[in-house]
Design an enzyme around this catalytic site. Sequence first.
Site, PDB file in Angstrom:
ATOM      1  N   ARG A 258     -67.586 -30.264  -1.966  1.00  0.00           N
ATOM      2  CA  ARG A 258     -68.562 -29.926  -0.939  1.00  0.00           C
ATOM      3  C   ARG A 258     -69.962 -30.147  -1.504  1.00  0.00           C
ATOM      4  O   ARG A 258     -70.241 -29.830  -2.673  1.00  0.00           O
ATOM      5  CB  ARG A 258     -68.415 -28.468  -0.487  1.00  0.00           C
ATOM      6  CG  ARG A 258     -67.198 -28.201   0.396  1.00  0.00           C
ATOM      7  CD  ARG A 258     -67.316 -28.890   1.740  1.00  0.00           C
ATOM      8  NE  ARG A 258     -66.188 -28.610   2.632  1.00  0.00           N
ATOM      9  CZ  ARG A 258     -65.097 -29.352   2.723  1.00  0.00           C
ATOM     10  NH1 ARG A 258     -64.984 -30.432   1.938  1.00  0.00           N
ATOM     11  NH2 ARG A 258     -64.139 -29.055   3.571  1.00  0.00           N
ATOM     12  N   GLU A 288     -75.007 -32.995   6.034  1.00  0.00           N
ATOM     13  CA  GLU A 288     -74.303 -34.187   6.503  1.00  0.00           C
ATOM     14  C   GLU A 288     -74.523 -34.399   8.002  1.00  0.00           C
ATOM     15  O   GLU A 288     -74.441 -33.435   8.757  1.00  0.00           O
ATOM     16  CB  GLU A 288     -72.805 -34.072   6.198  1.00  0.00           C
ATOM     17  CG  GLU A 288     -72.506 -34.023   4.706  1.00  0.00           C
ATOM     18  CD  GLU A 288     -71.020 -33.912   4.386  1.00  0.00           C
ATOM     19  OE1 GLU A 288     -70.196 -33.780   5.328  1.00  0.00           O
ATOM     20  OE2 GLU A 288     -70.677 -33.959   3.196  1.00  0.00           O
ATOM     21  N   HIS A 315     -68.345 -38.897   3.401  1.00  0.00           N
ATOM     22  CA  HIS A 315     -67.341 -37.838   3.520  1.00  0.00           C
ATOM     23  C   HIS A 315     -66.030 -38.383   4.100  1.00  0.00           C
ATOM     24  O   HIS A 315     -65.575 -37.964   5.165  1.00  0.00           O
ATOM     25  CB  HIS A 315     -67.861 -36.686   4.390  1.00  0.00           C
ATOM     26  CG  HIS A 315     -67.105 -35.393   4.138  1.00  0.00           C
ATOM     27  ND1 HIS A 315     -67.675 -34.155   4.299  1.00  0.00           N
ATOM     28  CD2 HIS A 315     -65.834 -35.162   3.725  1.00  0.00           C
ATOM     29  CE1 HIS A 315     -66.790 -33.214   4.007  1.00  0.00           C
ATOM     30  NE2 HIS A 315     -65.661 -33.806   3.652  1.00  0.00           N
TER      31      HIS A 315
END
Length: 356
Positions: A258, A288, A315
């Site tokens: 993360r 993000e 991601h």
Amino acid sequence: MKGSTPTVYLASPVFREIADNPRVSVKFKFMINKVWSNLNTVARVVTAESRFPSLAEMKKAIEENEADFIGCHIGHRVPEEIVSIASIKGVATSNVGWNHIHLHPGVLVTNTPGVLAGTTADYTISLILSNLRNIVGLNNYLWEGKWGPDERWDLDRHITKNTENLTYGILGLGEIGREVVKRVAPWGIHIAYHDIFQSLEMEEKYPNLTYYEDVEQLFKISDIVSLHIPLDESTHHFVGERLLRLMRPRALLVNTARGGIIDTAALIRLLKTKEISIHLAFDVFEEEPIPPATLQAFREILSERPDLRFIFTPHTATGDADTRARMSATMLSNLNAMVHSTSVRDIKELNLIPPL
């Protein structure tokens, strides 16, 4: 008013629609359709019209339908104002991480451990090898037409580094960390790890695996450091200025966990001022999508320091089609279990956050 049938609110139609993706294997298409059918048999399923409903749209739909359970993924923020709605009894996420969900007393939260560990480990290793051997940079070099007729092969041209004689540091020996060890242990390199618990079982199985109780020592001795810990209050900005300054010159920092585990502002500042000289391979970011200003800051660093290598991806470490399908199927199955449950015994097999 709704009847006695429980209501499930799904924050996206993707949880069923992924079964239609041609890249998903027949086995997992069948799995999703079966659990979808089962869920619709025991519950009234309300699905968001768009894949990313606004917070206001989610709240309105949940309140109007008096939803009992929510299905979501990391792209859906489920804050306190959602989980505190009186009808909500549980939230299921298709991810292993749960930092997008506010933990509210009396509301069950489930995730999907065991589904994506291998896929994420594979991606982590891909990032490491791509960075060490500068594969992205050399690919761009060729396609940009820079490999001209005057540049012939030579012994000292485009030199990089392989894994031999390196120390690989792993922060967090959970499911993903263990899968990484399984894959890199046969390389014969020294693997160092830090975790809140030492794993004698893993050390016995992999003789080149060593436990470091002192996380600072791990950062000092490692040529590669990859992060595999969850993001919560105790790990937010865990990798900050103190640990970043300890990293070896030209060491590689890898993050497929993360983004908030790393203090991005401190990282940019130390790289800009040339107080640290490390390579980066990130699939996750503190915000993000990555903000343009943050991306520009890294661009400027690379323009001033072309000796550094940064690989950033959006991601997508779990982006294997069957893995994503299993994530959806597992989340829907968890919702099924919660809908069926009448006591704690009925959900004892689920992975609950926090555990009961």
